[in-house]
Design an enzyme around this catalytic site. Structure first.
Site, mmCIF file in Angstrom:
data_model
loop_
_atom_site.group_PDB
_atom_site.id
_atom_site.type_symbol
_atom_site.label_atom_id
_atom_site.label_comp_id
_atom_site.label_asym_id
_atom_site.label_seq_id
_atom_site.Cartn_x
_atom_site.Cartn_y
_atom_site.Cartn_z
ATOM 1 N N THR A 198 1.076 -1.174 -0.087
ATOM 2 C CA THR A 198 0.245 0.230 -0.670
ATOM 3 C C THR A 198 1.086 0.874 0.073
ATOM 4 O O THR A 198 2.091 0.682 0.480
ATOM 5 C CB THR A 198 -0.918 0.035 1.462
ATOM 6 O OG1 THR A 198 -1.435 -1.160 1.492
ATOM 7 C CG2 THR A 198 -1.305 1.745 1.621
ATOM 8 N N VAL A 227 -12.198 -6.104 2.003
ATOM 9 C CA VAL A 227 -11.879 -4.428 2.156
ATOM 10 C C VAL A 227 -11.460 -4.755 2.902
ATOM 11 O O VAL A 227 -10.698 -5.199 4.145
ATOM 12 C CB VAL A 227 -13.226 -3.239 3.240
ATOM 13 C CG1 VAL A 227 -12.021 -2.114 3.061
ATOM 14 C CG2 VAL A 227 -14.388 -3.750 1.304
ATOM 15 N N THR A 249 1.694 -0.558 6.162
ATOM 16 C CA THR A 249 0.703 -1.185 5.459
ATOM 17 C C THR A 249 0.973 -2.668 5.587
ATOM 18 O O THR A 249 1.842 -3.342 6.891
ATOM 19 C CB THR A 249 2.003 -0.988 4.202
ATOM 20 O OG1 THR A 249 1.852 -2.159 2.994
ATOM 21 C CG2 THR A 249 3.420 -0.997 4.664
HETATM 22 N N1 ASP Z 1 -2.691 -3.673 3.721
HETATM 23 C C1 ASP Z 1 -3.055 -3.802 2.433
HETATM 24 C C2 ASP Z 1 -4.134 -4.562 2.592
HETATM 25 O O1 ASP Z 1 -4.237 -5.354 3.394
HETATM 26 C C3 ASP Z 1 -1.640 -4.374 1.467
HETATM 27 C C4 ASP Z 1 -0.528 -4.059 2.139
HETATM 28 O O2 ASP Z 1 -0.365 -2.542 2.711
HETATM 29 O O3 ASP Z 1 0.226 -4.838 1.736
HETATM 30 O O4 ASP Z 1 -5.406 -4.581 1.193
#
Ligand code: ASP
Length: 338
Positions: A198, A227, A249
């Site tokens: 993210t 989500v 993230t």
């Molecule tokens: N946090 C994000 C999600 O789970 C993906 C990520 O940041 O790795 O949608």
């Protein structure tokens, strides 16, 4: 001439993790997005503009394939987007989740904040709202996302995020029905740095304005409708001009249960330095999920910043970008996971 000299002397004396305001920090080494955010602020844009422009560039450039169109196809092959933006002065938030057919998710999130009295719109209705607001509807599928999807189908839909269903989701594709027995199992994640990421940006200007935001296409092979943490306030990001800002993230399904961004900001409010606040937010999750994949960035109102990550099979060091007046360009920083 005296003032610039004094300023540069002061900046040279700053220890690691300390920056004079303004400061812009983002998750992962998304350098162009960092530059877009920083340049926006430097050319007179607001902290909200900086967060929006940085995230929007990642949406266009498909940073790592994990932000914007053409990444993380769900079980049906569709890419959907999650994003949020938070104004740390007014505590207003705009968020979109499971957004379909619109590339500029962070723009729609900002429109939710500025053109409605609502906070979060989801799914098809969010897309209709976006179209009404002038955003263009287009297919988010690319050759790459089609290939990811068709290879997944060919491999019996492995991995996937189903459990307690028949047929056995560890061997077969759906459609699935609930199984009679509910087996207790810890949440498993298919740890793969390429399956999720993210962009999270926090921006603080020299007048103390603070904003934070995120944008992502979530998790590859997600259950349709899923989500993640990124658009969830206090999970994906949080900003409060009286304390600071944070953005996270990683494994969103796990991380959102702990509101790590909110926790980190509250710890900074209570006096923790940003690195300590970031570490405490990660530790809280680690206690329950020792192997989770995740990281967080934090900054307080004086421009001190920090980051932390959980040591996982695919994450031993976390890279993030910091932009300050000292360098006037984004600089990559790293933190060892613990
Ligand atoms: N946090 C994000 C999600 O789970 C993906 C990520 O940041 O790795 O949608």
């Amino acid at each position: 001439m005296a003032a610039p000299l004094l300023l540069s002397t002061y900046l040279l004396l700053l220890p690691l993790g300390q920056a004079a305001l303004p400061v812009v920090i983002n998750t992962w080494p998304f350098k162009n997005a960092a530059a877009a955010a920083w340049n926006t602020l430097q050319s007179g844009g607001s902290v909200l503009d900086a967060v929006e422009k940085g995230c929007a560039l990642c949406e266009v450039e498909q940073c790592d394939g994990t932000v914007g169109y053409g990444g993380s196809p769900d079980e049906t092959g569709e890419t959907t987007l999650d994003a949020m933006i938070m104004n740390g002065d007014t505590m207003e938030v705009g968020a979109v989740a499971n957004l379909r057919r619109i590339k500029n998710a962070i723009g729609v999130a900002r429109a939710v904040m500025e053109r409605t009295d609502q906070t979060m719109l989801v799914g098809e209705s969010a897309s209709v709202f976006a179209e009404d607001m002038g955003f263009i509807a287009e297919d988010l599928t690319t050759i790459k996302s089609t290939n990811i999807f068709s290879n997944w189908l060919k491999g019996n839909c492995q991995p996937n995020y189903r459990k307690n269903v028949v047929p056995d989701p560890s061997k077969s594709c759906g459609p699935y029905k609930p199984s009679v027995a509910l087996k207790q199992s810890n949440r498993t994640r298919h740890a793969n740095t390429n399956s999720h990421d993210t962009i999270g940006i926090i921006a603080l200007d020299q007048d103390g304005h603070v904003a934070a935001g995120t944008s992502t296409n979530g998790l590859t092979h997600k259950v349709p409708g899923r989500v993640g943490d990124s658009p969830v306030i206090g999970a994906g990001a949080y900003a409060d001009r009286s304390a600071g800002a944070a953005a996270a993230t990683g494994d969103g399904d796990i991380m959102m249960c702990f509101l790590p961004s909110y926790l980190a900001v509250e710890l900074m409010r209570a006096g923790a330095d940003p690195s300590t606040a970031c570490e405490a937010a990660i530790s809280r999750i680690k206690r329950h999920y020792p192997q989770f994949f995740g990281a967080i960035i934090c900054a307080n109102t004086t421009g001190h910043y920090g980051a932390a990550c959980n040591k996982a099979p695919t994450l031993s060091q976390f890279h993030y970008m910091v932009s300050t007046s000292e360098t006037n360009t984004p600089v990559q920083k790293s933190v060892n996971c613990f």
